[in-house]
Write a protein that holds these residues in place. Structure first.
Motif, PDB file in Angstrom:
ATOM      1  N   THR A   1       4.407  28.054 -18.239  1.00  0.00           N
ATOM      2  CA  THR A   1       5.228  28.455 -17.101  1.00  0.00           C
ATOM      3  C   THR A   1       4.344  28.841 -15.910  1.00  0.00           C
ATOM      4  OG1 THR A   1       5.263  30.738 -17.873  1.00  0.00           O
ATOM      5  CG2 THR A   1       7.042  29.292 -18.635  1.00  0.00           C
ATOM      6  N   PRO A   2       4.925  28.897 -14.722  1.00  0.00           N
ATOM      7  CA  PRO A   2       4.133  29.303 -13.550  1.00  0.00           C
ATOM      8  C   PRO A   2       3.690  30.770 -13.595  1.00  0.00           C
ATOM      9  CG  PRO A   2       6.176  28.211 -12.867  1.00  0.00           C
ATOM     10  CD  PRO A   2       6.242  28.399 -14.337  1.00  0.00           C
ATOM     11  N   TYR A   3       4.430  31.604 -14.300  1.00  0.00           N
ATOM     12  CA  TYR A   3       4.118  33.036 -14.340  1.00  0.00           C
ATOM     13  C   TYR A   3       3.972  33.511 -15.780  1.00  0.00           C
ATOM     14  CZ  TYR A   3       5.821  32.637  -9.605  1.00  0.00           C
ATOM     15  OH  TYR A   3       5.999  32.234  -8.316  1.00  0.00           O
ATOM     16  N   ALA A   4       3.018  34.410 -15.997  1.00  0.00           N
ATOM     17  CA  ALA A   4       2.742  34.922 -17.337  1.00  0.00           C
ATOM     18  C   ALA A   4       3.953  35.625 -17.941  1.00  0.00           C
ATOM     19  CB  ALA A   4       1.547  35.879 -17.303  1.00  0.00           C
ATOM     20  N   GLU A   5       4.745  36.296 -17.099  1.00  0.00           N
ATOM     21  CA  GLU A   5       5.902  37.038 -17.615  1.00  0.00           C
ATOM     22  C   GLU A   5       6.934  36.132 -18.278  1.00  0.00           C
ATOM     23  OE1 GLU A   5       5.470  37.226 -13.904  1.00  0.00           O
ATOM     24  OE2 GLU A   5       3.780  38.494 -14.439  1.00  0.00           O
ATOM     25  N   ASP A   6       6.936  34.861 -17.898  1.00  0.00           N
ATOM     26  CA  ASP A   6       7.920  33.912 -18.422  1.00  0.00           C
ATOM     27  C   ASP A   6       7.393  33.068 -19.575  1.00  0.00           C
ATOM     28  OD1 ASP A   6       9.564  34.805 -16.351  1.00  0.00           O
ATOM     29  OD2 ASP A   6       8.849  33.245 -14.974  1.00  0.00           O
ATOM     30  N   GLN A   7       6.160  33.291 -20.006  1.00  0.00           N
ATOM     31  CA  GLN A   7       5.519  32.433 -21.008  1.00  0.00           C
ATOM     32  C   GLN A   7       6.241  32.523 -22.355  1.00  0.00           C
ATOM     33  OE1 GLN A   7       2.878  30.216 -20.605  1.00  0.00           O
ATOM     34  NE2 GLN A   7       3.640  29.624 -22.593  1.00  0.00           N
ATOM     35  N   PRO A   8       6.834  31.396 -22.822  1.00  0.00           N
ATOM     36  CA  PRO A   8       7.455  31.407 -24.158  1.00  0.00           C
ATOM     37  C   PRO A   8       6.401  31.152 -25.244  1.00  0.00           C
ATOM     38  CG  PRO A   8       7.826  29.287 -23.124  1.00  0.00           C
ATOM     39  CD  PRO A   8       7.074  30.143 -22.123  1.00  0.00           C
ATOM     40  N   LEU A   9       6.729  31.419 -26.462  1.00  0.00           N
ATOM     41  CA  LEU A   9       5.879  31.168 -27.628  1.00  0.00           C
ATOM     42  C   LEU A   9       4.517  31.858 -27.519  1.00  0.00           C
ATOM     43  CD1 LEU A   9       6.574  27.345 -28.026  1.00  0.00           C
ATOM     44  CD2 LEU A   9       7.666  29.204 -29.270  1.00  0.00           C
ATOM     45  N   PHE A  10       4.464  32.985 -26.850  1.00  0.00           N
ATOM     46  CA  PHE A  10       3.188  33.645 -26.552  1.00  0.00           C
ATOM     47  C   PHE A  10       2.441  34.069 -27.806  1.00  0.00           C
ATOM     48  CE2 PHE A  10       6.785  36.433 -25.998  1.00  0.00           C
ATOM     49  CZ  PHE A  10       6.478  37.546 -26.761  1.00  0.00           C
ATOM     50  N   LYS A  11       3.137  34.558 -28.812  1.00  0.00           N
ATOM     51  CA  LYS A  11       2.445  34.968 -30.041  1.00  0.00           C
ATOM     52  C   LYS A  11       1.951  33.748 -30.813  1.00  0.00           C
ATOM     53  CE  LYS A  11       4.326  39.540 -30.624  1.00  0.00           C
ATOM     54  NZ  LYS A  11       5.014  40.492 -31.491  1.00  0.00           N
ATOM     55  N   THR A  12       2.721  32.696 -30.818  1.00  0.00           N
ATOM     56  CA  THR A  12       2.313  31.462 -31.495  1.00  0.00           C
ATOM     57  C   THR A  12       1.088  30.858 -30.818  1.00  0.00           C
ATOM     58  OG1 THR A  12       4.612  31.036 -32.101  1.00  0.00           O
ATOM     59  CG2 THR A  12       3.100  29.164 -32.205  1.00  0.00           C
ATOM     60  N   ILE A  13       1.085  30.849 -29.493  1.00  0.00           N
ATOM     61  CA  ILE A  13      -0.039  30.281 -28.747  1.00  0.00           C
ATOM     62  C   ILE A  13      -1.313  31.058 -29.035  1.00  0.00           C
ATOM     63  CG2 ILE A  13      -0.978  29.936 -26.421  1.00  0.00           C
ATOM     64  CD1 ILE A  13       2.001  29.451 -25.551  1.00  0.00           C
ATOM     65  N   LEU A  14      -1.234  32.371 -28.942  1.00  0.00           N
ATOM     66  CA  LEU A  14      -2.424  33.190 -29.150  1.00  0.00           C
ATOM     67  C   LEU A  14      -2.892  33.111 -30.604  1.00  0.00           C
ATOM     68  CD1 LEU A  14      -4.407  34.975 -27.695  1.00  0.00           C
ATOM     69  CD2 LEU A  14      -2.980  36.942 -28.260  1.00  0.00           C
ATOM     70  N   ALA A  15      -1.961  33.149 -31.551  1.00  0.00           N
ATOM     71  CA  ALA A  15      -2.337  33.075 -32.968  1.00  0.00           C
ATOM     72  C   ALA A  15      -2.977  31.728 -33.285  1.00  0.00           C
ATOM     73  CB  ALA A  15      -1.112  33.304 -33.855  1.00  0.00           C
ATOM     74  N   THR A  16      -2.420  30.647 -32.777  1.00  0.00           N
ATOM     75  CA  THR A  16      -2.983  29.320 -33.013  1.00  0.00           C
ATOM     76  C   THR A  16      -4.403  29.234 -32.466  1.00  0.00           C
ATOM     77  OG1 THR A  16      -0.782  28.347 -32.875  1.00  0.00           O
ATOM     78  CG2 THR A  16      -2.636  26.857 -32.611  1.00  0.00           C
ATOM     79  N   HIS A  17      -4.592  29.729 -31.254  1.00  0.00           N
ATOM     80  CA  HIS A  17      -5.909  29.699 -30.634  1.00  0.00           C
ATOM     81  C   HIS A  17      -6.921  30.502 -31.451  1.00  0.00           C
ATOM     82  CE1 HIS A  17      -8.980  29.771 -27.524  1.00  0.00           C
ATOM     83  NE2 HIS A  17      -9.063  31.080 -27.714  1.00  0.00           N
ATOM     84  N   VAL A  18      -6.561  31.715 -31.804  1.00  0.00           N
ATOM     85  CA  VAL A  18      -7.492  32.604 -32.509  1.00  0.00           C
ATOM     86  C   VAL A  18      -7.810  32.067 -33.907  1.00  0.00           C
ATOM     87  CG1 VAL A  18      -7.718  34.919 -33.512  1.00  0.00           C
ATOM     88  CG2 VAL A  18      -6.901  34.645 -31.168  1.00  0.00           C
ATOM     89  N   LEU A  19      -6.817  31.584 -34.625  1.00  0.00           N
ATOM     90  CA  LEU A  19      -7.064  31.050 -35.976  1.00  0.00           C
ATOM     91  C   LEU A  19      -7.941  29.800 -35.910  1.00  0.00           C
ATOM     92  CD1 LEU A  19      -3.588  31.526 -37.660  1.00  0.00           C
ATOM     93  CD2 LEU A  19      -5.643  32.914 -37.963  1.00  0.00           C
ATOM     94  N   TYR A  20      -7.714  28.957 -34.921  1.00  0.00           N
ATOM     95  CA  TYR A  20      -8.525  27.750 -34.775  1.00  0.00           C
ATOM     96  C   TYR A  20      -9.970  28.101 -34.436  1.00  0.00           C
ATOM     97  CZ  TYR A  20      -9.686  22.944 -33.500  1.00  0.00           C
ATOM     98  OH  TYR A  20     -10.256  21.708 -33.436  1.00  0.00           O
ATOM     99  N   ARG A  21     -10.157  29.100 -33.575  1.00  0.00           N
ATOM    100  CA  ARG A  21     -11.524  29.531 -33.256  1.00  0.00           C
ATOM    101  C   ARG A  21     -12.191  30.189 -34.463  1.00  0.00           C
ATOM    102  NH1 ARG A  21     -10.458  26.196 -30.540  1.00  0.00           N
ATOM    103  NH2 ARG A  21     -10.218  26.190 -28.293  1.00  0.00           N
ATOM    104  N   GLY A  22     -11.436  30.888 -35.274  1.00  0.00           N
ATOM    105  CA  GLY A  22     -11.987  31.435 -36.517  1.00  0.00           C
ATOM    106  C   GLY A  22     -12.414  30.325 -37.460  1.00  0.00           C
ATOM    107  N   PHE A  23     -11.611  29.277 -37.527  1.00  0.00           N
ATOM    108  CA  PHE A  23     -11.930  28.095 -38.326  1.00  0.00           C
ATOM    109  C   PHE A  23     -13.242  27.478 -37.843  1.00  0.00           C
ATOM    110  CE2 PHE A  23     -11.507  23.436 -38.775  1.00  0.00           C
ATOM    111  CZ  PHE A  23     -11.364  23.332 -40.147  1.00  0.00           C
ATOM    112  N   GLN A  24     -13.383  27.328 -36.529  1.00  0.00           N
ATOM    113  CA  GLN A  24     -14.597  26.735 -35.978  1.00  0.00           C
ATOM    114  C   GLN A  24     -15.817  27.636 -36.192  1.00  0.00           C
ATOM    115  OE1 GLN A  24     -13.173  26.046 -31.934  1.00  0.00           O
ATOM    116  NE2 GLN A  24     -13.298  23.848 -32.306  1.00  0.00           N
ATOM    117  N   ALA A  25     -15.668  28.911 -35.926  1.00  0.00           N
ATOM    118  CA  ALA A  25     -16.797  29.840 -36.094  1.00  0.00           C
ATOM    119  C   ALA A  25     -17.229  29.897 -37.556  1.00  0.00           C
ATOM    120  CB  ALA A  25     -16.417  31.231 -35.599  1.00  0.00           C
ATOM    121  N   GLY A  26     -16.272  29.931 -38.462  1.00  0.00           N
ATOM    122  CA  GLY A  26     -16.597  29.935 -39.882  1.00  0.00           C
ATOM    123  C   GLY A  26     -17.308  28.664 -40.307  1.00  0.00           C
ATOM    124  N   THR A  27     -16.913  27.546 -39.727  1.00  0.00           N
ATOM    125  CA  THR A  27     -17.576  26.277 -40.022  1.00  0.00           C
ATOM    126  C   THR A  27     -19.040  26.319 -39.607  1.00  0.00           C
ATOM    127  OG1 THR A  27     -15.528  25.024 -39.787  1.00  0.00           O
ATOM    128  CG2 THR A  27     -17.584  23.799 -39.525  1.00  0.00           C
TER     129      THR A  27
END
Length: 170
Positions: free
Chosen positions: A8-34
């Protein structure tokens, strides 16, 4: 990966915010662990060189040890982020979740990194699944390790393209 989520144009309207952040963090954990796991596997392979033919060990033991260690590291890194994300975001307001997710989607460098790393991940997952023998007792860990290494190969490809060939320009 980030391009699959609505932005969305504004952060206040961002949908799926927990899913987006969780996906990003878990993927980076996957990469760092690799990365950590493959470094441990490389060190283990080098330690095995004592008293044996170096060429024989490098040709047979090193690739399997590194793949297995990368897979184990990827699983541990992901599991660490399963604990780390809630610990880091505990007590945070919803707008902080939305803002962090929105910033991930707004960052063009992050989007480009995600594109390259996901492409490497998918290609490596297919290759590793086809290449690792079905009767291998460590098959799943080797496939996960190969997938993680493909992810990192995608990041290296992005860095080479963006900063080596294009000189950092968009």
């Amino acid at each position: 990966m980030s391009r699959f989520f609505p932005h969305t144009p504004y952060a206040e309207d961002q949908p799926l915010f927990k899913t987006i952040l969780a996906t990003h963090v878990l993927y980076r954990g996957f990469q760092a662990g690799t990365v950590v796991g493959s470094l441990v596997g490389t060190a283990r392979s080098l330690l095995m060189l004592r008293g044996t033919s170096k060429l024989a060990v490098l040709a047979t033991v090193a690739p399997t040890t590194i793949l297995r260690s990368a897979g184990t590291g990827a699983l541990i890194g992901t599991a660490a982020m399963v604990v780390g994300l809630p610990a880091r975001m505990w007590g945070r307001e919803e707008i902080e979740w939305r803002d962090r997710s929105w910033r991930l989607l707004e960052n063009q460098g992050q989007l480009e990194t995600d594109d390259w790393s996901v492409a490497g991940t998918l290609l490596a997952a297919v290759y590793a699944t086809l290449k690792v023998p079905k009767n291998d007792p460590y098959r799943l860990r080797k496939i996960i390790g190969g997938t993680g290494l493909g992810s990192m190969a995608g990041v290296i490809g992005y860095m080479t393209w963006r900063y080596g060939i294009n000189g950092g320009k968009r």
